[in-house]
Write a protein that holds these residues in place. Structure first.
Motif, PDB file in Angstrom:
ATOM      1  N   ALA A  67     -16.901 -42.530  47.793  1.00 23.79           N
ATOM      2  CA  ALA A  67     -18.220 -43.108  47.485  1.00 23.79           C
ATOM      3  C   ALA A  67     -18.159 -44.253  46.477  1.00 23.79           C
ATOM      4  O   ALA A  67     -18.989 -45.169  46.533  1.00 23.79           O
ATOM      5  N   ALA A 123     -11.872 -32.006  58.475  1.00 22.20           N
ATOM      6  CA  ALA A 123     -10.913 -31.943  57.365  1.00 22.20           C
ATOM      7  C   ALA A 123      -9.653 -32.578  57.931  1.00 22.20           C
ATOM      8  O   ALA A 123      -9.105 -32.094  58.928  1.00 22.20           O
ATOM      9  N   CYS A 124      -9.205 -33.687  57.373  1.00 20.12           N
ATOM     10  CA  CYS A 124      -8.097 -34.422  57.996  1.00 20.12           C
ATOM     11  C   CYS A 124      -7.192 -35.070  56.959  1.00 20.12           C
ATOM     12  O   CYS A 124      -7.639 -35.417  55.864  1.00 20.12           O
ATOM     13  N   THR A 129     -21.745 -34.925  55.676  1.00 22.52           N
ATOM     14  CA  THR A 129     -20.337 -34.696  55.324  1.00 22.52           C
ATOM     15  C   THR A 129     -19.439 -35.373  56.346  1.00 22.52           C
ATOM     16  O   THR A 129     -19.917 -35.874  57.368  1.00 22.52           O
TER      17      THR A 129
END
Ligand code: NAI
Length: 396
Positions: free
Chosen positions: A88, A144-145, A140
């Protein structure tokens, strides 16, 4: 909506996963804007050599970005969808780099949005008079990577069942949500506004909350590899109580604002876990069991730094604090202040995290002699009252 071209911005795990997944799902050209360091060059070389970027694990796809560039003029024009897949802290600067190259009618947004994305993005669009461009954010990252080989292979450990999105203007969610569904290849739910997405950011609860529980009592002595705690599967009863306390405070904000705004997408933490992970959770009966029996969390450890050979210390600079406090918990806590909601649990975690991050994330305004407020709080964008907060959200 017909898509001529998509551009992904970023060169990390999520960006390199999205390029082949989007190309595979939509079948249109996907370009990559990767201005950071020498990433464009490395991705160009890696993907040329490997015949594309390959996604393996829970999702399978392989494609080469049509064009990879560190120059926005080369990749942004002609894109119907421009997607920032970045930490972010890089959102505002990246938006400023691309904003003048966006086509009229294009969509630009962030996956994930994290807290306060809509405040910062709306400000950048306004600075450049770009009211001809739509904004979106996702609650989100769906995966998950982790990159296994840079520019070549990304491994997907797990996929969420459904992810919510919000748009600005809000009335256009019916246009962008189906497009995001096609691109990502999974259901995309509708959040009514950016404020709902900010409050629904569960990473802001889970990551700083568990860091606090694990390390508030740490005695500053390095530990061995076998003592590195499991981040999710190691959650204690006390840890679950801390997370429940944080989630309850978000629900109190929701309750306070519910009459003025649609905040249906702001779900209690356990409800969100069950909705997002479904059957991956063997025992959803309590908040703790929903964590410790979640297959998608298996084996994931707390972030640590090796401070001497074989000796480790908590990594307080990891994104679980460095991102999820200024672009998460501190934003919700600042919203709570405007809403007149007390947040003792958030205050405790933010005070502790601020100490480790070297910045005071409880402050709502720049103070003489101190660094300006780093968090993406509404007050930083001129929203200083509950009325202004609500009217900004209702504009969407
Ligand atoms: P990452 O850590 O792989 O991103 C690093 C990339 O960000 C760099 O490769 C570079 O392209 C860019 N970057 C770094 N510093 C920069 C700077 N100063 N200026 C401009 N660009 C810069 O991030 P990842 O893993 O792709 O995550 C992206 C977002 O998704 C984050 O918000 C993360 O918290 C979130 N997320 C990631 C998950 C994952 O499994 N990877 C899971 C859930 C959320």
């Amino acid at each position: 909506m017909k898509v001529r071209k998509i551009t992904v911005c970023g060169g990390g795990n999520g960006a390199q996963a999205l390029v082949p997944i989007a190309a595979h799902n939509v079948g249109c050209p996907v370009d990559l804007y990767a201005p950071y360091a020498d990433e464009a060059e490395r991705i160009r070389a890696g993907s040329a050599d490997h015949g594309g970027i390959e996604v393996t694990g829970a999702v399978l796809a392989k494609a080469r970005p049509r064009r990879t560039s560190a120059n926005p003029a080369k990749v942004i024009p002609g894109s119907d969808l421009v997607v920032l897949v970045l930490p972010a802290f890089a959102h505002a600067s990246t938006l400023r780099e691309v904003v003048t190259f966006l086509d009229a009618g294009a969509w630009v947004g962030a996956i994930p949005a994290r807290g306060g994305f809509h405040y910062c993005a709306a400000q950048v669009l306004k600075e450049h008079d770009r009211d001809d461009v739509g904004l979106f954010g996702l609650q989100t990252l769906p995966w998950a990577c982790r990159i296994r080989e840079y520019g070549r292979v990304v491994y997907v450990l797990g996929v969420k069942r459904i992810v919510d999105a919000a748009s600005r203007p809000a009335a256009k969610i019916g246009e962008i949500a189906p497009l995001l569904e096609r691109v990502l290849g999974l259901p995309v739910g509708a959040a009514a506004n950016g404020l709902a997405l900010t409050l629904a950011n569960t990473g802001q609860l889970i990551h700083p909350g568990i860091m606090y529980v694990l390390f508030v009592g740490w005695d500053s002595r390095p530990f061995s590899a076998s003592d590195i705690p499991l981040f999710y599967h190691g959650l204690s009863e006390e840890g679950a109580r801390v997370l429940a306390g944080l989630s309850d405070e978000v629900q109190a904000i929701r309750a306070r604002l519910d009459t003025a705004l649609d905040l249906t997408a702001v779900r209690p933490l356990k409800e969100w876990l069950v909705r997002s992970y479904g059957d991956a959770i063997a025992d959803p009966s309590t908040l703790r069991s929903a964590f410790v029996t979640n297959r998608a969390y298996a084996g994931l450890e707390a972030p640590v730094r090796e401070v001497a050979p074989g000796r480790f210390a908590p990594d307080f600079g990891a994104r679980y604090l460095a991102e999820d406090v200024p672009f998460g918990l501190a934003v919700s806590r600042a919203i709570a202040r405007l809403a007149g909601v007390e947040t003792p649990a958030m205050d405790r975690v933010i005070t502790w995290a601020s100490m480790h991050l070297g910045r005071d994330y409880l402050s709502l305004a720049p103070r003489a002699g101190l660094e300006p407020v780093g968090a993406r709080i509404p007050q930083k964008y001129g929203l200083e009252s509950l009325e202004q907060l609500i009217s900004f959200a209702n504009e969407e």
